[in-house]
Design a protein around this motif. Structure first.
Motif, PDB file in Angstrom:
ATOM      1  N   TYR A 225       0.953  -1.187  -0.094  1.00  0.00           N
ATOM      2  CA  TYR A 225      -0.090  -0.106  -0.073  1.00  0.00           C
ATOM      3  C   TYR A 225       0.848   1.178  -0.019  1.00  0.00           C
ATOM      4  O   TYR A 225       0.645   2.361  -0.697  1.00  0.00           O
ATOM      5  CB  TYR A 225      -0.949   0.060   1.091  1.00  0.00           C
ATOM      6  CG  TYR A 225      -1.989   1.042   1.296  1.00  0.00           C
ATOM      7  CD1 TYR A 225      -3.220   1.043   0.875  1.00  0.00           C
ATOM      8  CD2 TYR A 225      -1.442   2.436   1.719  1.00  0.00           C
ATOM      9  CE1 TYR A 225      -4.105   2.167   0.783  1.00  0.00           C
ATOM     10  CE2 TYR A 225      -2.546   3.449   1.774  1.00  0.00           C
ATOM     11  CZ  TYR A 225      -3.623   3.244   1.190  1.00  0.00           C
ATOM     12  OH  TYR A 225      -4.601   4.214   0.997  1.00  0.00           O
ATOM     13  N   TYR A 229       1.102   4.134  -2.823  1.00  0.00           N
ATOM     14  CA  TYR A 229       0.885   5.303  -2.487  1.00  0.00           C
ATOM     15  C   TYR A 229       2.012   6.471  -2.991  1.00  0.00           C
ATOM     16  O   TYR A 229       1.690   7.398  -3.334  1.00  0.00           O
ATOM     17  CB  TYR A 229       0.495   5.553  -1.169  1.00  0.00           C
ATOM     18  CG  TYR A 229       0.382   6.815  -0.703  1.00  0.00           C
ATOM     19  CD1 TYR A 229      -1.150   7.285  -0.610  1.00  0.00           C
ATOM     20  CD2 TYR A 229       1.252   7.667  -0.061  1.00  0.00           C
ATOM     21  CE1 TYR A 229      -1.363   8.733  -0.282  1.00  0.00           C
ATOM     22  CE2 TYR A 229       0.897   9.058   0.517  1.00  0.00           C
ATOM     23  CZ  TYR A 229      -0.550   9.353   0.229  1.00  0.00           C
ATOM     24  OH  TYR A 229      -0.907  10.735   0.799  1.00  0.00           O
ATOM     25  N   CYS A 269      -6.210   2.097  -3.836  1.00  0.00           N
ATOM     26  CA  CYS A 269      -4.980   2.853  -3.899  1.00  0.00           C
ATOM     27  C   CYS A 269      -4.370   2.709  -5.315  1.00  0.00           C
ATOM     28  O   CYS A 269      -3.912   3.591  -5.841  1.00  0.00           O
ATOM     29  CB  CYS A 269      -3.886   2.315  -3.105  1.00  0.00           C
ATOM     30  SG  CYS A 269      -2.527   3.338  -2.613  1.00  0.00           S
ATOM     31  N   GLU A 272      -6.260   4.899  -7.515  1.00  0.00           N
ATOM     32  CA  GLU A 272      -5.787   6.341  -7.472  1.00  0.00           C
ATOM     33  C   GLU A 272      -4.345   6.854  -8.178  1.00  0.00           C
ATOM     34  O   GLU A 272      -4.244   7.666  -8.478  1.00  0.00           O
ATOM     35  CB  GLU A 272      -5.889   6.715  -5.877  1.00  0.00           C
ATOM     36  CG  GLU A 272      -7.066   6.636  -5.112  1.00  0.00           C
ATOM     37  CD  GLU A 272      -7.187   6.636  -3.719  1.00  0.00           C
ATOM     38  OE1 GLU A 272      -5.940   6.783  -3.271  1.00  0.00           O
ATOM     39  OE2 GLU A 272      -8.309   6.560  -3.010  1.00  0.00           O
ATOM     40  N   ASN A 273      -3.632   5.774  -8.061  1.00  0.00           N
ATOM     41  CA  ASN A 273      -2.425   5.914  -8.568  1.00  0.00           C
ATOM     42  C   ASN A 273      -2.322   5.841 -10.147  1.00  0.00           C
ATOM     43  O   ASN A 273      -2.581   5.216 -10.792  1.00  0.00           O
ATOM     44  CB  ASN A 273      -1.454   4.897  -8.340  1.00  0.00           C
ATOM     45  CG  ASN A 273       0.134   5.177  -8.603  1.00  0.00           C
ATOM     46  OD1 ASN A 273       0.412   5.814  -9.629  1.00  0.00           O
ATOM     47  ND2 ASN A 273       1.006   4.666  -7.951  1.00  0.00           N
TER      48      ASN A 273
END
Length: 380
Positions: A225, A229, A269, A272-273
């Motif tokens: 994670y 991130y 995540c 989102e990346n």
């Protein structure tokens, strides 16, 4: 707090030798890490202050007078027991001797235990402040590379080495070339997870399956994670890591709620990346899993949030303009495939059903979820 202070008093009154106290504290710290328990009482205890004084005293001795093993033992006890953050001045003292201890290459069982404990302690050195690369980078890189060639570390020790390095990544983005291209984090994490999941009986529930493999898997999830991130580079190995997470999720979803939820967190995540390709999420089956989960009759608030964020990011990224004609065609075809799957799985009804929960979630958990349902749809 009382037990911590009792031990300090026992040391002070010489009712327990320092050697035995250190052995006991290392044992407690080892089990605390594996079970992911914080002992916040240690941070402000007299025992913590005593250890800091002893670390300082040993560090200030001349080289020929210093007991390096004793300093390593003290450093391990202090790092493993401490929660939140270790002060700057103590990080600079304890990291070098721990790395030196972790760099031993002898293959005997006793050395393996020493290396594992040193790396476990390093993995607890927090992310709240940056550490100068000169203090750690060459040593931790060599430890990881040597294991990749010789397989000399236990699975927990290897994971701990990566955990220490990935925690540095949070502050120091210059590490991305080393982590992604030289040490191949995504490839290594996927390989380790594949080996670990073979050792777990996924038909047993979490209470029955408290083996070390499950605990190490959870630790890998934490660093994966953190990696997703912080990372701004993409390669094919990241696609393989996403595939691996999907496989673990499918294996764990019935009987291992905690691992299942962590998998969903990682996939959210990843969405989102911007350096994780939506096509990888589609091919891996991550999008299918989210659609399947949304149809469940009972779904937690945290998973509702995950679903919203996941599809909000997927939608936003697929709505982006693509100037290149070839890439534009690929994107349009991918959007069409995703939209068809959404239709098949009743996505529109699920999103509409969740809409009433958005205001509650935003108010109760301070989320920033959009109230506009159309934001969660992919327009082909």
């Amino acid at each position: 707090m009382q037990k911590i202070e009792e031990m300090d008093e026992m040391i002070k009154e010489r009712n327990i030798s320092m050697e035995n106290a250190i052995l006991l504290l290392k044992h407690v710290g080892y089990n605390k890490e594996l079970k992911m328990i914080d002992l916040e009482s240690f941070n402000y205890s007299l025992l913590s202050e005593r250890m800091k004084e002893m670390i300082n005293d040993e560090n200030e001795k001349k080289k020929e007078e210093m007991n390096e093993k004793f300093l390593v033992d003290l450093s391990e006890c202090y790092a493993l027991q401490h929660s939140y953050f270790i002060p700057d001045e103590y990080r600079s003292i304890i990291v070098p001797p721990l790395l030196k201890a972790a760099s031993k290459k002898e293959g005997n069982e006793e050395t393996q235990k020493e290396v594992k404990m040193a790396l476990l302690a390093l993995s607890h050195v927090n992310t709240y402040f940056e550490i100068e690369q000169e203090l750690y980078l060459n040593e931790i890189t060599e430890i990881i590379e040597y294991h990749q060639e010789h397989q000399n570390l236990t699975r927990l020790a290897y994971q701990s080495a990566w955990q220490f390095l990935i925690k540095r990544f949070y502050w120091d983005k210059s590490l991305k070339e080393v982590i992604v291209k030289e040490l191949h984090f995504a490839r290594e994490a996927a390989r380790e997870l594949k080996e670990l999941v073979k050792s777990v009986d996924w038909n047993r529930n979490e209470e029955e399956n408290g083996r070390i493999e499950v605990l190490v898997i959870r630790r890998w999830f934490d660093v994966i994670y953190e990696f997703l991130y912080s990372n701004t580079l993409w390669n094919e190995e990241i696609a393989g890591l996403i595939n691996c997470i999907v496989q673990v999720l499918r294996a764990s979803r019935d009987n291992h709620k905690d691992i299942r939820n962590r998998c969903f967190d990682i996939l959210r995540c990843a969405a989102e990346n911007r350096n994780v390709k939506i096509d990888d999420l589609l091919k891996s089956g991550a999008i299918d899993l989210y659609l399947e989960e949304m149809k469940q009759s009972i779904i937690s608030h945290s998973l509702i949030r995950n679903c919203y964020y996941f599809f909000l990011n997927v939608s936003k990224r697929l709505k982006e303009e693509e100037d290149d004609e070839t890439e534009g065609k690929k994107r349009k075809e991918m959007k069409r495939k995703i939209f068809e799957r959404m239709e098949e799985e009743g996505y529109e009804d699920a999103i509409a059903g969740f809409h009433d929960a958005v205001s509650f979630l935003n108010e109760k958990y301070y989320f920033q979820l959009s109230l506009d349902v159309s934001d969660y749809f992919v327009n082909v």
